[in-house]
Write a protein that holds these residues in place. Structure first.
Motif, PDB file in Angstrom:
ATOM      1  N   GLU A 135      45.056  28.633  46.295  1.00 56.12           N
ATOM      2  CA  GLU A 135      44.511  27.513  46.706  1.00 56.12           C
ATOM      3  C   GLU A 135      45.444  27.164  48.002  1.00 56.12           C
ATOM      4  OE1 GLU A 135      44.154  22.757  45.125  1.00 56.12           O
ATOM      5  OE2 GLU A 135      44.920  24.228  43.971  1.00 56.12           O
ATOM      6  N   TYR A 136      44.775  26.492  49.010  1.00 54.90           N
ATOM      7  CA  TYR A 136      45.337  26.013  50.230  1.00 54.90           C
ATOM      8  C   TYR A 136      45.342  24.458  50.287  1.00 54.90           C
ATOM      9  CZ  TYR A 136      46.197  30.733  51.942  1.00 54.90           C
ATOM     10  OH  TYR A 136      46.301  32.050  51.942  1.00 54.90           O
ATOM     11  N   GLN A 137      46.217  23.690  50.892  1.00 54.71           N
ATOM     12  CA  GLN A 137      45.982  22.240  50.774  1.00 54.71           C
ATOM     13  C   GLN A 137      46.441  21.872  52.344  1.00 54.71           C
ATOM     14  OE1 GLN A 137      48.087  20.173  48.155  1.00 54.71           O
ATOM     15  NE2 GLN A 137      47.676  18.178  48.669  1.00 54.71           N
ATOM     16  N   LEU A 138      45.593  20.955  53.131  1.00 57.10           N
ATOM     17  CA  LEU A 138      46.005  20.454  54.291  1.00 57.10           C
ATOM     18  C   LEU A 138      46.433  19.348  54.444  1.00 57.10           C
ATOM     19  CD1 LEU A 138      45.905  21.392  57.342  1.00 57.10           C
ATOM     20  CD2 LEU A 138      43.581  20.385  57.478  1.00 57.10           C
ATOM     21  N   ILE A 139      47.450  19.019  54.878  1.00 50.82           N
ATOM     22  CA  ILE A 139      48.155  17.545  55.102  1.00 50.82           C
ATOM     23  C   ILE A 139      48.199  17.369  56.513  1.00 50.82           C
ATOM     24  CG2 ILE A 139      50.350  16.451  54.463  1.00 50.82           C
ATOM     25  CD1 ILE A 139      50.710  18.448  52.214  1.00 50.82           C
ATOM     26  N   PRO A 140      47.785  15.951  57.003  1.00 53.65           N
ATOM     27  CA  PRO A 140      46.972  15.233  55.940  1.00 53.65           C
ATOM     28  C   PRO A 140      45.439  15.766  55.638  1.00 53.65           C
ATOM     29  CG  PRO A 140      47.122  14.397  58.098  1.00 53.65           C
ATOM     30  CD  PRO A 140      47.997  15.769  58.288  1.00 53.65           C
ATOM     31  N   VAL A 144      50.234  23.117  56.234  1.00 59.02           N
ATOM     32  CA  VAL A 144      49.229  23.794  55.207  1.00 59.02           C
ATOM     33  C   VAL A 144      50.078  24.329  54.113  1.00 59.02           C
ATOM     34  CG1 VAL A 144      47.944  25.923  54.924  1.00 59.02           C
ATOM     35  CG2 VAL A 144      47.774  24.601  57.238  1.00 59.02           C
ATOM     36  N   LYS A 145      49.899  23.987  53.008  1.00 54.64           N
ATOM     37  CA  LYS A 145      50.661  24.345  51.733  1.00 54.64           C
ATOM     38  C   LYS A 145      49.688  25.416  50.950  1.00 54.64           C
ATOM     39  CE  LYS A 145      52.929  21.403  49.500  1.00 54.64           C
ATOM     40  NZ  LYS A 145      53.193  20.146  48.687  1.00 54.64           N
ATOM     41  N   ALA A 146      50.182  26.563  50.550  1.00 56.09           N
ATOM     42  CA  ALA A 146      49.715  27.546  49.931  1.00 56.09           C
ATOM     43  C   ALA A 146      50.229  27.634  48.515  1.00 56.09           C
ATOM     44  CB  ALA A 146      49.837  28.797  50.464  1.00 56.09           C
TER      45      ALA A 146
END
Length: 1017
Positions: free
Chosen positions: A188-193, A232-234
């Protein structure tokens, strides 16, 4: 149990047996592979499994066979063996290193390692190991979540034209997670903000990797905002979850609205391995509809291309040619798959990606690889080894495929054979002994294995190993001499050669090579050169300590079972005059009595020289300028110190001086001792007796007092100097039956023989106490011993029955003993007549000579051995005969010497006072308390043999013949008062008493014969 149940039970039993047989057959299968799963990153020594248990080998062998087995990895040609360790006896496998799956199997979904294990079994007769079984093990390393997702760059810089439409995608490289598990990779990847100008989408690539698509969610206006920073957090799916992040800097640029477009989305080519460097592999091309710099294209590897691809290939930025840049090996990697990127030169730059797939074709470029694992002890084989012996395991591999990998092998030595282990195992062989070996024909064999593949052209390889044929050791070394002797002068130098020994061994090679050694006694002083047998001294030897040295030299061959022999060596150490004479002690004490004439011996000094022969000669002398030279002199050769003046103790009681002992050859070798000469006082006081006294001189004793019971103690002291104050005690009168005994040293009076009721009454004892002066002085006292008879009747009555039984038994045997007694009496009378005739002849010539000596009463206590030694020495000194008459004290209770009251008679020549024995005592008068001094003897070595010896006066000499003529009746009358009968104090029969009388008479006659013999001699 019903028939149906019995049938069902039998069926189950048969099924179980069938399953066991099937399991044994499966376990016997040689191509079975045991699979172990190992989590990565486990500590060293992590338990993997037990091969014997997991392969069910336990089911096919018994415990004794298993104890003779040994398990070993085949290490040659397998890089994975170093990761594991195995107990050779228990077959337990453990990790030898911490296994990192990502390092061992980089980017592989399944990480497998194959190992081959040999099971050897020891021959119980010969003790050698032979191959029992070959087993294959597959180690599967399971991935754990031990790697964090990592972005190629911590900070990613992107640019986007302001003219891009909504939902425009900006591509960036995704995170890389070295873990390959289903959940351990990036999930999963997460984009901040999350809510902003951009969104995030994940684009899967053909090689399984992913790119990040930054989606433009709203129209961009560079004039309003030209820069955006995102994170970007993996995140992977492992437990615990690991994450990685990267910063994305997005710059909004002016419009360049056409990106390069590849002619194909995928470029797929096939090339042969070993492609020459810089040769073209594939050409990728793209077009850009823009003009100028915006339409100019450059080609690059994608940022996600691995280092392995970059080592093998490179791309020309200008032409898009992908060419070989390094080694390309089919055996290492069969396919390369990567992304190329085409970028224009616009502002902002636009790019596009295309996939490149390069398939590698195999060529026959690998030689067969031969791995040889020799069996234990296989490199050295005895010439007596039987055929069929397992020598080595041979494993052949060829990295090529197809026909290029098929291999055929052969041996060059007909003594050995190359056989397949099993038909279903390819390229695995064993070398066995085909013919018996002969050490004398060939001591070594070089065995060469040649393997050739089926490629075109074929490639071959050879590997050799050496087999040493060991000789049988059947001869021991033999020395040239049975023994050896040599000599060395003492104080030798270290390393001095003494002699050489030699030995030969008829065996060949190491079996015939002989080395020499010494036993433990020899190693203390010598060493031997192992190869030559030369014996050397390892220390300086002192002859005075070691005049001769004896040891053994040992010759040992070098066979597998060494044989040895030994020979005796004797080394004589020759003396040097290297030791000075030494006094036996540092201080000597001498004594001389005052008023002695000049020339009296005061004592002597003694010395010794450890050297021998002439080297040991030395002399004595007074210290130079010694003031004592006018008082004493020392003999040069014997060290006797004599007086030069007459001394008065009251003026000076002690003299101190020094004496020198000097080597007669080397004057510097000398020693000094101190001498102290004490002037002794004269003995002028008698002992003073404090008990018994005039008013206290009686003791009451029951007649049944036990033997050795102390009934009184005589107390006395002497006021003279300590030299004369030692006192000796003796009963002189009143003890005719020897009932009492006094300790001559302590004065303790004790019961020495059993007392009977007839002994009740008063016993007047005259006791003498004598000091050890020269001449000695003696004091006398009287002690009255009152023996009471209370309880006598009861004691006699209680023993009547026992006595009656003894009397009956004695009467029964009287008839048998009568003949023997009569015969004994006749023999005694005949012997007595012969003795009397001899006695008259001897006494007639010796009577006057025997008693012309000085008449002086004395007592002397000497043992048989001391009498003999003193008499012998006296005869040597005086050169004249001396006669001693001794009635030896019988060991039994009914001895006759005790009854007569006479201990012994001795005749000595008169001595001057300084020659008299200070321990001699003068005899007491025959009646009453004596008024003159008499001597008491000093202690003798044997207390049991103490006797009183007195010089014989004239009257006694005239009556001596009458004493010797005592007949048997005298002895019988004296025996009547004794209690030493066979019933231990309870009386005896008349026959018993007569037998005792006869025995005592025989002993008396024997003693008289001894006296006559001594007189005659």
């Amino acid at each position: 149990m019903t028939a149906k149940m019995a049938t069902r039970y039998v069926s189950k039993y048969v099924c179980v047996l069938f399953l066991q047989l099937c399991l044994i057959v499966l376990c016997r299968s040689q191509d079975s592979v045991i699979t172990y799963h190992i989590p990565e990153e486990q500590d060293i020594g992590w338990f993997v499994g037990n091969l014997a248990r997991d392969s069910t080998l336990y089911l096919t062998i018994d415990e004794a066979e298993f104890q003779r087995m040994k398990f070993k990895f085949f290490t040659q040609g397998n890089p994975y063996v170093k990761l594991f360790q195995m107990d050779e006896k228990s077959s337990t496998i453990r990790t030898a290193e911490v296994i990192d799956r990502e390092e061992v199997c980089s980017f592989k979904k399944l990480c497998e390692m194959k190992l081959e294990i040999a099971v050897y079994i020891r021959d119980p007769k010969r003790g050698n190991y032979d191959l029992y079984k070959l087993m294959q093990v597959k180690m599967v390393v399971d991935d754990i979540n031990d790697n964090t997702p990592m972005f190629p760059q911590k900070v990613i810089h992107l640019s986007v034209p302001e003219s891009v439409p909504v939902n425009h995608r900006l591509l960036a490289s995704g995170a890389i997670d070295k873990d390959m598990g289903q959940n351990n990779s990036v999930q999963e990847y997460q984009l901040i903000p999350r809510n902003g100008m951009f969104g995030l989408d994940v684009v899967k690539n053909l090689d399984g990797s992913a790119d990040l698509a930054i989606i433009v969610k709203h129209r961009l206006d560079r004039e309003t905002r030209d820069f955006f920073q995102l994170m970007v957090k993996a995140m992977d799916g492992g437990i615990p979850q690991k994450t990685g992040s990267a910063i994305i800097n997005i710059t909004v640029t002016d419009v360049n609205d056409n990106r390069p477009a590849f002619l194909d989305s995928t470029f797929n080519v096939s090339i042969q391995e070993n492609k020459p460097k810089n040769s073209t592999v594939v050409v990728v091309s793209a077009v850009d509809q823009d003009a100028g710099d915006n339409g100019k294209i450059s080609y690059y590897f994608s940022q996600r291309v691995s280092q392995t691809v970059r080592q093998s290939f490179a791309i020309d930025e200008r032409t898009g040619i992908v060419f070989a840049n390094g080694p390309i090996d089919y055996e290492t990697q069969t396919k390369f798959q990567f992304m190329v990127e085409a970028k224009d030169h616009g502002n902002p730059t636009l790019s596009s990606l295309a996939a490149v797939i390069i398939n590698i074709l195999d060529v026959n470029d690998n030689y067969p690889h031969i791995s040889i694992n020799l069996a234990p002890e296989a490199s050295h084989i005895s010439e007596g080894m039987e055929t069929g012996k397992f020598i080595a395991h041979v494993s052949v591999s060829d990295a090529d495929v197809g026909m290029n990998s098929l291999v055929m092998c052969s041996l060059n030595d007909h003594h050995f054979a190359l056989e397949k282990f099993y038909e279903n195992l390819q390229n695995i062989y064993k070398v066995v002994l085909a013919q018996r070996l002969d050490h004398e024909t060939a001591a070594t064999h070089k065995v060469t294995i040649t393997c050739k593949d089926q490629g075109d052209p074929p490639k071959s390889n050879s590997t050799s190993f050496i087999i040493t044929v060991m000789d049988e050791n059947d001869n021991a070394p033999v020395f040239s001499g049975h023994s050896y002797s040599g000599s060395i002068i003492e104080n030798n130098s270290v390393g001095e050669e003494i002699l050489q020994v030699t030995a030969n061994d008829w065996d060949g090679g190491e079996n015939g090579r002989v080395t020499y050694s010494l036993d433990s006694p020899g190693k203390q002083f010598f060493s031997i050169i192992p190869d030559t047998g030369i014996i050397k001294a390892i220390k300086s030897i002192d002859r005075e300590r070691y005049p001769e040295l004896h040891f053994h030299v040992i010759a040992t061959d070098h066979g597998q079972s060494p044989k040895s022999s030994s020979s005796a060596v004797s080394i004589t150490v020759i003396d040097q005059n290297d030791e000075p004479p030494r006094f036996t002690k540092p201080v000597f004490f001498c004594y001389v009595q005052e008023h002695k004439p000049v020339g009296t011996k005061a004592g002597n000094v003694t010395a010794y020289d450890p050297d021998n022969y002439r080297n040991a000669e030395y002399i004595y002398k007074m210290a130079p300028d010694s003031p004592m030279s006018e008082f004493f002199s020392v003999d040069t050769w014997n060290g006797i110190i004599t007086t030069l003046k007459e001394f008065d103790r009251e003026k000076q009681h002690m003299f101190n001086f020094s004496v020198i002992v000097q080597d007669s050859q080397v004057p510097s070798f000398r020693d000094v001792a101190n001498v102290s000469v004490f002037i002794l006082d004269a003995n002028d006081h008698k002992p003073m007796i404090t008990y018994p006294s005039k008013h206290n001189n009686s003791v009451s004793v029951p007649y049944n007092t036990k033997i050795n019971s102390i009934i009184a103690q005589i107390r006395a002291h002497d006021t003279d100097d300590m030299t004369y104050s030692r006192l000796y005690y003796k009963i002189t009168e009143g003890n005719s039956r020897n009932i009492f005994h006094i300790n001559r040293m302590t004065g303790e009076l004790e019961v020495s023989s059993p007392m009977l009721p007839i002994d009740a009454g008063s016993h007047q004892l005259i006791i003498a106490v004598q000091d050890n002066g020269n001449p000695p002085k003696t004091a006398y006292t009287e002690l009255n011993i009152i023996v009471t008879a209370n309880g006598t009747a009861a004691s006699l009555n209680s023993s009547n029955d026992d006595n009656m039984l003894i009397v009956i038994i004695l009467v029964a045997v009287t008839v048998v003993l009568t003949l023997a007694i009569l015969t004994t009496i006749c023999m005694i009378k005949r012997i007595d007549k012969d003795r009397q005739r001899t006695q008259v002849v001897v006494l007639k010539g010796e009577d006057e000579k025997m008693f012309d000596e000085k008449k002086q009463d004395s007592f002397s206590s000497v043992s048989r051995d001391s009498n003999e030694n003193e008499d012998a020495e006296m005869k040597k000194k005086n050169g004249r005969k001396e006669v001693s008459f001794t009635f030896d004290e019988d060991k039994e209770a009914h001895n006759t010497s005790g009854s007569s009251g006479i201990g012994s008679f001795s005749t000595f020549r008169c001595q001057n006072p300084e020659q008299q024995d200070p321990n001699n005592l003068q005899d007491a008068p025959s009646h009453g308390i004596p008024t003159s001094d008499s001597d008491i003897p000093s202690p003798a070595p044997d207390q049991a043999d103490r006797q009183w010896v007195a010089p014989t006066n004239g009257v006694e000499a005239r009556t001596l013949l009458e004493i010797l003529k005592k007949n048997e009746m005298d002895v019988s009358s004296e025996m009547s008062g004794e209690t030493g009968t066979s019933d231990s104090g309870h009386g005896g029969s008349e026959e018993d008493l007569h037998a005792k009388t006869g025995q005592a008479q025989q002993e008396t006659d024997d003693k008289k014969a001894k006296v006559i013999h001594e007189w005659y001699v």
